[in-house]
Design a protein around this motif. Structure first.
Motif, PDB file in Angstrom:
ATOM      1  N   GLN A  65       0.836  -1.193   0.000  1.00  0.00           N
ATOM      2  CA  GLN A  65       0.000   0.000   0.000  1.00  0.00           C
ATOM      3  C   GLN A  65       0.873   1.246   0.000  1.00  0.00           C
ATOM      4  O   GLN A  65       2.073   1.188   0.240  1.00  0.00           O
ATOM      5  CB  GLN A  65      -0.902   0.022   1.253  1.00  0.00           C
ATOM      6  CG  GLN A  65      -1.954  -1.074   1.246  1.00  0.00           C
ATOM      7  CD  GLN A  65      -2.935  -0.913   0.104  1.00  0.00           C
ATOM      8  OE1 GLN A  65      -3.503   0.156  -0.066  1.00  0.00           O
ATOM      9  NE2 GLN A  65      -3.102  -1.956  -0.691  1.00  0.00           N
ATOM     10  N   MET A  99      -1.758   5.973   3.149  1.00  0.00           N
ATOM     11  CA  MET A  99      -3.015   6.112   2.436  1.00  0.00           C
ATOM     12  C   MET A  99      -3.976   6.899   3.312  1.00  0.00           C
ATOM     13  O   MET A  99      -4.724   6.363   4.101  1.00  0.00           O
ATOM     14  CB  MET A  99      -3.586   4.757   2.099  1.00  0.00           C
ATOM     15  CG  MET A  99      -3.064   4.190   0.821  1.00  0.00           C
ATOM     16  SD  MET A  99      -3.512   5.152  -0.607  1.00  0.00           S
ATOM     17  CE  MET A  99      -5.272   4.836  -0.661  1.00  0.00           C
ATOM     18  N   ILE A 140     -11.472   7.645  -9.531  1.00  0.00           N
ATOM     19  CA  ILE A 140     -10.991   6.976  -8.322  1.00  0.00           C
ATOM     20  C   ILE A 140     -10.048   5.830  -8.679  1.00  0.00           C
ATOM     21  O   ILE A 140      -8.979   5.665  -8.078  1.00  0.00           O
ATOM     22  CB  ILE A 140     -12.183   6.446  -7.492  1.00  0.00           C
ATOM     23  CG1 ILE A 140     -12.923   7.605  -6.825  1.00  0.00           C
ATOM     24  CG2 ILE A 140     -11.714   5.437  -6.438  1.00  0.00           C
ATOM     25  CD1 ILE A 140     -14.280   7.219  -6.264  1.00  0.00           C
ATOM     26  N   GLU A 141     -10.414   5.058  -9.678  1.00  0.00           N
ATOM     27  CA  GLU A 141      -9.596   3.912 -10.087  1.00  0.00           C
ATOM     28  C   GLU A 141      -8.191   4.360 -10.477  1.00  0.00           C
ATOM     29  O   GLU A 141      -7.194   3.752 -10.083  1.00  0.00           O
ATOM     30  CB  GLU A 141     -10.270   3.201 -11.260  1.00  0.00           C
ATOM     31  CG  GLU A 141      -9.518   2.002 -11.785  1.00  0.00           C
ATOM     32  CD  GLU A 141     -10.208   1.385 -12.992  1.00  0.00           C
ATOM     33  OE1 GLU A 141      -9.589   1.335 -14.067  1.00  0.00           O
ATOM     34  OE2 GLU A 141     -11.374   0.977 -12.848  1.00  0.00           O
ATOM     35  N   GLU A 157      -6.257   5.808  -7.290  1.00  0.00           N
ATOM     36  CA  GLU A 157      -5.840   4.727  -6.388  1.00  0.00           C
ATOM     37  C   GLU A 157      -4.659   3.966  -6.978  1.00  0.00           C
ATOM     38  O   GLU A 157      -3.744   3.569  -6.245  1.00  0.00           O
ATOM     39  CB  GLU A 157      -7.016   3.776  -6.123  1.00  0.00           C
ATOM     40  CG  GLU A 157      -8.052   4.350  -5.166  1.00  0.00           C
ATOM     41  CD  GLU A 157      -9.128   3.342  -4.809  1.00  0.00           C
ATOM     42  OE1 GLU A 157      -9.477   2.512  -5.677  1.00  0.00           O
ATOM     43  OE2 GLU A 157      -9.614   3.379  -3.665  1.00  0.00           O
ATOM     44  N   TYR A 158      -4.669   3.755  -8.290  1.00  0.00           N
ATOM     45  CA  TYR A 158      -3.537   3.091  -8.939  1.00  0.00           C
ATOM     46  C   TYR A 158      -2.259   3.890  -8.717  1.00  0.00           C
ATOM     47  O   TYR A 158      -1.199   3.333  -8.417  1.00  0.00           O
ATOM     48  CB  TYR A 158      -3.826   2.946 -10.439  1.00  0.00           C
ATOM     49  CG  TYR A 158      -2.687   2.323 -11.218  1.00  0.00           C
ATOM     50  CD1 TYR A 158      -2.557   0.941 -11.311  1.00  0.00           C
ATOM     51  CD2 TYR A 158      -1.730   3.111 -11.852  1.00  0.00           C
ATOM     52  CE1 TYR A 158      -1.525   0.358 -12.019  1.00  0.00           C
ATOM     53  CE2 TYR A 158      -0.687   2.539 -12.555  1.00  0.00           C
ATOM     54  CZ  TYR A 158      -0.585   1.170 -12.642  1.00  0.00           C
ATOM     55  OH  TYR A 158       0.454   0.603 -13.328  1.00  0.00           O
ATOM     56  N   LYS A 193      -1.086   3.574  -5.011  1.00  0.00           N
ATOM     57  CA  LYS A 193      -0.646   2.240  -4.605  1.00  0.00           C
ATOM     58  C   LYS A 193       0.640   1.798  -5.290  1.00  0.00           C
ATOM     59  O   LYS A 193       1.323   0.910  -4.796  1.00  0.00           O
ATOM     60  CB  LYS A 193      -1.757   1.221  -4.891  1.00  0.00           C
ATOM     61  CG  LYS A 193      -2.967   1.366  -3.989  1.00  0.00           C
ATOM     62  CD  LYS A 193      -4.061   0.381  -4.388  1.00  0.00           C
ATOM     63  CE  LYS A 193      -5.293   0.555  -3.512  1.00  0.00           C
ATOM     64  NZ  LYS A 193      -6.382  -0.369  -3.926  1.00  0.00           N
ATOM     65  N   THR A 232      -4.527  12.368  -1.411  1.00  0.00           N
ATOM     66  CA  THR A 232      -5.549  11.622  -0.675  1.00  0.00           C
ATOM     67  C   THR A 232      -6.762  12.490  -0.370  1.00  0.00           C
ATOM     68  O   THR A 232      -7.882  11.986  -0.284  1.00  0.00           O
ATOM     69  CB  THR A 232      -4.960  11.021   0.613  1.00  0.00           C
ATOM     70  OG1 THR A 232      -4.257  12.027   1.334  1.00  0.00           O
ATOM     71  CG2 THR A 232      -4.008   9.893   0.298  1.00  0.00           C
ATOM     72  N   LEU A 247      -8.711  12.152  -3.397  1.00  0.00           N
ATOM     73  CA  LEU A 247      -9.387  10.858  -3.421  1.00  0.00           C
ATOM     74  C   LEU A 247     -10.662  10.906  -2.579  1.00  0.00           C
ATOM     75  O   LEU A 247     -11.708  10.387  -2.987  1.00  0.00           O
ATOM     76  CB  LEU A 247      -8.440   9.772  -2.903  1.00  0.00           C
ATOM     77  CG  LEU A 247      -8.961   8.331  -2.953  1.00  0.00           C
ATOM     78  CD1 LEU A 247      -9.281   7.910  -4.382  1.00  0.00           C
ATOM     79  CD2 LEU A 247      -7.938   7.381  -2.337  1.00  0.00           C
TER      80      LEU A 247
END
Length: 410
Positions: free
Chosen positions: A52, A56, A177-178, A181-182, A185, A199, A202
Motif C-alpha cells: 500500500q 493512504m 478513483i480507479e 488509487e492506482y 498504490k 488523498t 481521493l
C-alpha cells in the motif's frame, strides 16, 4: 504471479488498451503486449506492487489543480515507482533512448495539459492515454540510467493523475478513483504534503460518487496525520468535511459540534480572507442548510463568499453564491437571491451557467414570474456542452412544466 500475453490490433483504441492493462495489473498479472503492426514490438508491463501507499490517508484540489501543471512539477518530483529495480530492468537490451526522447514526451504532455486547461477533455484524454503507453514503452524497452528513468516516470505519473482529473470533470468519479488509487498504490511518494493533497482529492472523488463511508474513512486517517504533524489549518478543514458527512447522514447535532470546533481552530490560525477559512464557513453553512436551520446557514454562507477582487476566479465563490441564493430564497429574500445568482454568473465560467440559470429560473417560477422563468430556462437549455447535458435535460423539463402551468392558468 501469473503471466498473460495480450495482443492488440495496431488500430485498437487507446482507451481499450489502457483499460485492459489497468484491469490485468489490478488482478495481479504480469502481462506482455503484442501490437500487430509493421512495427510490432513486445512491451512488458512492470509487476504491480501489492504494497500500500506510504500513507493512504477535502482541502479540495482546485478545479484547475495546481498539484500538477505544465512545467516543473514539485509534487511529481517526489513520486517514484514502487518495487521497480531500475538497474535490473531490461539489462539485456543495449539500445539507448534518443537524446531528445524525454523532451519529445514532455512536449506531448504539455500539449495534453493545454487541451485539458482549455476544457477539451475528449482530446486531452486521448493524448494522455496515448502518452501513457509511450512512457511505458520507453521504460520497458530502453536501457536508461536511473536519473533518466525517473524523469520518464515523472511524466507517467502526471499522465495518470491527469487522466483521473479528466474523468472527474466528465463526472465519472468511479473511473477517476480507479486511476488515482492506482497512482497511490504503485508509486512511492516522498513528500508528505503531496501524499495528503492526493488523498484529499481521493476523498473528494468518493464524495462525488456518494460513497460517503469511504470518504469518511479517508478523512479520519487524514485527521490523525494532521494532528501528528500539528497542521492546524488542515485539521480545521478536515473536521469540517467530517462534519458535513455526519450531516449528510442526518446526525445533525454531532455534525454541528464538529463544525463549531473546526471554525474555532481555523479562525485561530488563518486570516479573514484565507480561502481555507472561507471553505470552512461554506461547509459549516452547508451543515446548517442540511439541518434546516436557515438562519445559521445564511450567517455562515454570507461569510463564506470570497472577495471577488481577490478571488474572482475561485470556484468557491461560485458554489458559495449558489448555496447562498438557495438559502436566501428559502428565507423569502427573493431579490437578494436573484442578485446572488447574477453575481455568480458574472464570475463563473460558461460551463457553470446552465446549472446557475436553471436554479434562477426555478426561483422566478416559484415567485410566479413565468415569462422571466421561461427566458432563463431557455438560456439554460441552449447550453450544449457535453458536461451540461443533465442541466439541459432539467431545463427542458422545467420549460415543459412551466408551459403546462401557463396553459392551466389560461
Amino acid at each position: 504471479m501469473f503471466e498473460e500475453r495480450i495482443q492488440f490490433d495496431y488500430n485498437s483504441k487507446t482507451e481499450q488498451i489502457f483499460t485492459t492493462i489497468s484491469e490485468r495489473l489490478r488482478q495481479g498479472f504480469k502481462i506482455s503486449l503484442l501490437f500487430t503492426s509493421p512495427l510490432s514490438t513486445n512491451i512488458t508491463s512492470p509487476e504491480k506492487s501489492r504494497q500500500q501507499s506510504t500513507c493512504m490517508l477535502p482541502q479540495a484540489i482546485n478545479e484547475k489543480s495546481a498539484i500538477m501543471s505544465s512545467g516543473p512539477n514539485p509534487i511529481a518530483q517526489q513520486i517514484q515507482p514502487k518495487n521497480v529495480n531500475v538497474e535490473e530492468m531490461n539489462t539485456e537490451r543495449t539500445e539507448e533512448v534518443e537524446p531528445n526522447q524525454h523532451s519529445a514526451l514532455q512536449k506531448k504532455l504539455n500539449q495534453a495539459i493545454e487541451n485539458f486547461n482549455k476544457e477539451n477533455y475528449t482530446t486531452s484524454l486521448a493524448q494522455f492515454q496515448s502518452l501513457y503507453l509511450q512512457t511505458e514503452y520507453v521504460i520497458q524497452n530502453s536501457k536508461l540510467k536511473q536519473s533518466k528513468k525517473k524523469s520518464v516516470y515523472i511524466i507517467q505519473i502526471q499522465v495518470i493523475y491527469y487522466i483521473s482529473q479528466v474523468y472527474k470533470h466528465e463526472n465519472k468519479p468511479l473511473l477517476a478513483i480507479e486511476r488515482l488509487e492506482y497512482l497511490l498504490k504503485n508509486f512511492i511518494i516522498n513528500d508528505q504534503d503531496t501524499i495528503t493533497k492526493l488523498t484529499q482529492e481521493l476523498a473528494q472523488l468518493f464524495m462525488m460518487a456518494h460513497k460517503f463511508n469511504k470518504a469518511l474513512d479517508i478523512y479520519e486517517r487524514l485527521l490523525k496525520e494532521y494532528e501528528r504533524l500539528n497542521w492546524k489549518a488542515d485539521i480545521a478543514y478536515t473536521l469540517c468535511n467530517i462534519g458535513l458527512i455526519y450531516a449528510l447522514y442526518q446526525h445533525n447535532e454531532e455534525a454541528k459540534k464538529i463544525g463549531v470546533e473546526s471554525i474555532s481552530i481555523a479562525k485561530s490560525v488563518l486570516s479573514v480572507d484565507d480561502l481555507k477559512l472561507k471553505e470552512c464557513y461554506y461547509l459549516m453553512g452547508y451543515i446548517y442548510f442540511l439541518a434546516k436551520e436557515t438562519d445559521f446557514a445564511l450567517e455562515f454562507l454570507e461569510q463564506s463568499v470570497p472577495d471577488e477582487t481577490l478571488h474572482g476566479d475561485s470556484y468557491l465563490l461560485i458554489k458559495s453564491l449558489n448555496l447562498l441564493a438557495v438559502v436566501q430564497n428559502q428565507k423569502g429574500l427573493f431579490k437578494q437571491s436573484i442578485q446572488s445568482y447574477q453575481k455568480a454568473l458574472e464570475h463563473s465560467k460558461e460551463k457553470h451557467h446552465g446549472h446557475l440559470l436553471n436554479n434562477m429560473g426555478l426561483i422566478f417560477m416559484e415567485q410566479g414570474h413565468i415569462s422571466q422563468a421561461k427566458k432563463v430556462f431557455e438560456k439554460a437549455h441552449l447550453l450544449i456542452s457535453k458536461g451540461q447535458l443533465q442541466t439541459k435535460t432539467r431545463a427542458k423539463k422545467n420549460i415543459d412544466f412551466m408551459l403546462t402551468n401557463l396553459n392551466f392558468q389560461q
